[in-house]
Scaffold this motif. Structure first.
Motif, short mmCIF file in Angstrom:
data_model
loop_
_atom_site.label_atom_id
_atom_site.label_comp_id
_atom_site.label_asym_id
_atom_site.label_seq_id
_atom_site.Cartn_x
_atom_site.Cartn_y
_atom_site.Cartn_z
N ALA A 95 -69.80 -9.89 -35.41
CA ALA A 95 -69.48 -9.27 -36.69
C ALA A 95 -67.97 -9.27 -36.87
O ALA A 95 -67.22 -9.31 -35.89
CB ALA A 95 -70.03 -7.84 -36.76
N PRO A 96 -67.49 -9.20 -38.10
CA PRO A 96 -66.04 -9.11 -38.32
C PRO A 96 -65.49 -7.81 -37.73
O PRO A 96 -66.20 -6.80 -37.63
CB PRO A 96 -65.90 -9.11 -39.84
N PRO A 97 -64.22 -7.79 -37.37
CA PRO A 97 -63.63 -6.57 -36.81
C PRO A 97 -63.83 -5.33 -37.68
O PRO A 97 -64.07 -4.24 -37.15
CB PRO A 97 -62.15 -6.93 -36.66
N ALA A 98 -63.76 -5.49 -38.98
CA ALA A 98 -63.89 -4.33 -39.86
C ALA A 98 -65.28 -3.70 -39.79
O ALA A 98 -65.45 -2.54 -40.16
CB ALA A 98 -63.59 -4.74 -41.30
N ASP A 99 -66.27 -4.45 -39.32
CA ASP A 99 -67.64 -3.95 -39.27
C ASP A 99 -68.03 -3.47 -37.88
O ASP A 99 -69.20 -3.11 -37.65
CB ASP A 99 -68.62 -5.05 -39.70
N LEU A 100 -67.09 -3.44 -36.94
CA LEU A 100 -67.38 -3.06 -35.56
C LEU A 100 -66.79 -1.70 -35.24
O LEU A 100 -65.77 -1.29 -35.79
CB LEU A 100 -66.82 -4.11 -34.60
N GLY A 101 -67.43 -1.00 -34.31
CA GLY A 101 -66.88 0.22 -33.77
C GLY A 101 -66.03 -0.07 -32.55
O GLY A 101 -66.14 -1.13 -31.93
N ALA A 102 -65.19 0.89 -32.20
CA ALA A 102 -64.34 0.73 -31.03
C ALA A 102 -63.90 2.11 -30.54
O ALA A 102 -64.24 3.14 -31.12
CB ALA A 102 -63.12 -0.14 -31.34
N ASP A 103 -63.15 2.08 -29.45
CA ASP A 103 -62.65 3.31 -28.82
C ASP A 103 -61.24 3.60 -29.32
O ASP A 103 -60.30 3.65 -28.54
CB ASP A 103 -62.70 3.19 -27.30
N ASP A 104 -61.09 3.74 -30.64
CA ASP A 104 -59.84 4.09 -31.29
C ASP A 104 -58.84 2.94 -31.29
O ASP A 104 -57.63 3.17 -31.38
CB ASP A 104 -59.22 5.35 -30.64
N HIS A 105 -59.32 1.72 -31.22
CA HIS A 105 -58.41 0.58 -31.37
C HIS A 105 -58.24 0.29 -32.85
O HIS A 105 -59.22 0.16 -33.59
CB HIS A 105 -58.97 -0.65 -30.65
N PRO A 106 -57.00 0.16 -33.33
CA PRO A 106 -56.77 0.05 -34.77
C PRO A 106 -57.27 -1.24 -35.41
O PRO A 106 -57.39 -1.31 -36.64
CB PRO A 106 -55.24 0.15 -34.90
N ALA A 107 -57.57 -2.26 -34.62
CA ALA A 107 -58.00 -3.53 -35.19
C ALA A 107 -59.46 -3.50 -35.67
O ALA A 107 -59.88 -4.39 -36.41
CB ALA A 107 -57.83 -4.66 -34.18
N PHE A 108 -60.20 -2.49 -35.27
CA PHE A 108 -61.62 -2.43 -35.61
C PHE A 108 -61.87 -1.30 -36.61
O PHE A 108 -61.15 -0.30 -36.64
CB PHE A 108 -62.46 -2.27 -34.35
N GLY A 109 -62.90 -1.47 -37.42
CA GLY A 109 -63.05 -0.64 -38.59
C GLY A 109 -63.56 0.76 -38.38
O GLY A 109 -63.40 1.61 -39.26
N HIS A 110 -64.17 1.05 -37.23
CA HIS A 110 -64.82 2.34 -37.05
C HIS A 110 -64.45 2.92 -35.67
O HIS A 110 -64.67 2.27 -34.65
CB HIS A 110 -66.34 2.18 -37.16
N ASP A 111 -63.91 4.12 -35.69
CA ASP A 111 -63.54 4.80 -34.45
C ASP A 111 -64.74 5.58 -33.92
O ASP A 111 -65.17 6.56 -34.53
CB ASP A 111 -62.36 5.74 -34.69
N LEU A 112 -65.28 5.15 -32.80
CA LEU A 112 -66.43 5.80 -32.18
C LEU A 112 -66.04 6.57 -30.92
O LEU A 112 -66.89 6.89 -30.10
CB LEU A 112 -67.48 4.74 -31.80
N SER A 113 -64.76 6.89 -30.77
CA SER A 113 -64.28 7.44 -29.51
C SER A 113 -64.94 8.78 -29.17
O SER A 113 -65.23 9.05 -28.01
CB SER A 113 -62.76 7.57 -29.51
N VAL A 114 -65.18 9.63 -30.17
CA VAL A 114 -65.82 10.91 -29.88
C VAL A 114 -67.24 10.70 -29.37
O VAL A 114 -67.65 11.26 -28.34
CB VAL A 114 -65.81 11.82 -31.13
N GLY A 115 -68.02 9.88 -30.07
CA GLY A 115 -69.39 9.63 -29.63
C GLY A 115 -69.45 8.95 -28.27
O GLY A 115 -70.32 9.27 -27.45
N LEU A 116 -68.55 8.01 -28.02
CA LEU A 116 -68.52 7.33 -26.73
C LEU A 116 -68.20 8.31 -25.60
O LEU A 116 -68.81 8.28 -24.53
CB LEU A 116 -67.50 6.20 -26.75
#
Length: 361
Positions: A95-116
């Motif tokens: 998927a494109p970066p904007a549609d992916l979650g990540a651990d607060d990395h600014p290149a990806f569209g969704h910050d999932l750090s709390v859930g992770l």
């Protein structure tokens, strides 16, 4: 992927040392120990898990880890290409970066750090066993170094003994503080400065191995400590016991912080918690998160501490008193993991807490 699925995302990319270690079993031994973003990433898509790393690290990972057995593909990128990691991770996750979650990395569209973070708080049986082993080794390093201390030795010499033992055990020391005498009484963080310690020494260690962390504090003294410090240490132990007593599995972090505030007030020091970090859940970070009493707007306030969660609380009072160790939470109460059988305990109250070691005793 469960965190990404709940968010309705196609995948998640882990870029930070703690999350990558959690998801891979610690295969990402740090190269730059201070780097907030790892040289080993993990891209998770619907049906594929891919390790993304540089062409420098890829041969070592392929040779020394059974990546196929772990269900991991391996992609190497040029170390000099600025966007290579992001592009390779997005391709692997599908998927494109904007549609992916990540651990607060600014290149990806969704910050999932709390859930992770919330997902990894409950350590499984294997992780708990490894944490116990690390806890014993960390306590051995600190207690051995303080047991060998003699009045007049410099703080850096004691710190060097701790660090040598930690490294010998295959671990790292992201936090190592050693200080003595009046510096302990004046400063909450008496970093080693080459000063001789004649009367009192305090050592603080956070040790890490395979991505997991434990924390502890110990004291040694040339003679029994004075009444002011003795009273402060006794009070810090009471604070610690009350905090641990509030950490029943399923309790929210906010409820624990409310008890922390009440405990300080009952000690006649209602604002003392403001003068030092209080600690919190520990695991794949030296603290997975930290909050303070009253911070009900924090996303961590309602986070529940599950059975199998590790905690390292750090209550302290002015004048040099603090009390710190790592515990695993269970239905039968907290289990101390940073311990050896060779250190004196302070009293008969439970859970038993370490005393000050008197040199030569």
């Amino acid at each position: 992927m469960a965190v990404a699925d709940r968010a309705g995302l196609a995948g998640v990319v882990l870029t930070r040392p703690g999350p990558v270690a959690w998801a891979t079993g610690g295969l990402n031994a740090p190269i730059d120990r201070s780097a907030p973003v790892d040289l080993v990433w993990l891209a998770l898509g619907a049906d594929r898990a891919t390790v993304v790393t540089t062409a420098v690290e890829a041969p070592r990972l392929a040779a020394e880890h059974d990546l196929a057995g772990l269900g991991l593909d391996l992609v190497a990128v040029p170390w000099w290409a600025h966007d290579a990691f992001v592009s390779a991770a997005a391709t692997a996750a599908g998927a494109p970066p904007a549609d992916l979650g990540a651990d607060d990395h600014p290149a990806f569209g969704h910050d999932l750090s709390v859930g992770l973070t919330e997902t990894r708080l409950a350590l499984d049986a294997g992780e708990q066993a490894q944490l116990r082993s690390l806890g014993r080794d960390a306590a051995t390093a600190v207690e051995g170094a303080l047991g060998a201390w003699r009045p007049g030795e410099q703080d850096r010499d004691v710190a060097a003994r701790v660090a040598a033992d930690v490294e010998r055990m295959g671990a790292l020391a992201p936090v190592l503080l050693v200080g003595g005498d009046d510096r302990v009484r004046r400063f909450r963080h008496p970093v080693a400065v080459g000063a001789p310690m004649h009367e009192l020494v305090m050592a603080v260690l956070v040790a890490s191995r395979d991505g997991r962390h434990v924390a502890l504090t110990r004291y040694a003294s040339a003679r029994p400590v004075d009444d002011d410090l003795a009273d402060g240490l006794t009070a810090a132990r009471r604070l610690h016991r009350r905090t641990l007593g509030a950490c029943r599995p399923g309790t929210t972090a906010g409820a624990v912080m409310t008890e922390v505030a009440a405990a300080y007030a009952d000690e006649g020091a209602p604002t003392a918690w403001q003068q030092h970090y209080q600690g919190g859940p520990i695991g794949y970070g030296q603290r997975e998160f930290e909050i303070a009493p009253g911070q009900s707007d924090s996303p961590w306030w309602t986070t529940r501490l599950p059975a199998g969660c590790a905690v390292a609380w750090n209550p302290s009072l002015p004048g040099g008193a603090k009390d710190e160790d790592t515990y695993l939470l269970g239905d039968d109460g907290p289990e101390l993991v940073t311990s050896t059988a060779d250190w004196p305990t302070a009293d008969d109250l439970q859970p038993a807490r370490p005393a000050v070691l008197v040199a030569g005793h």
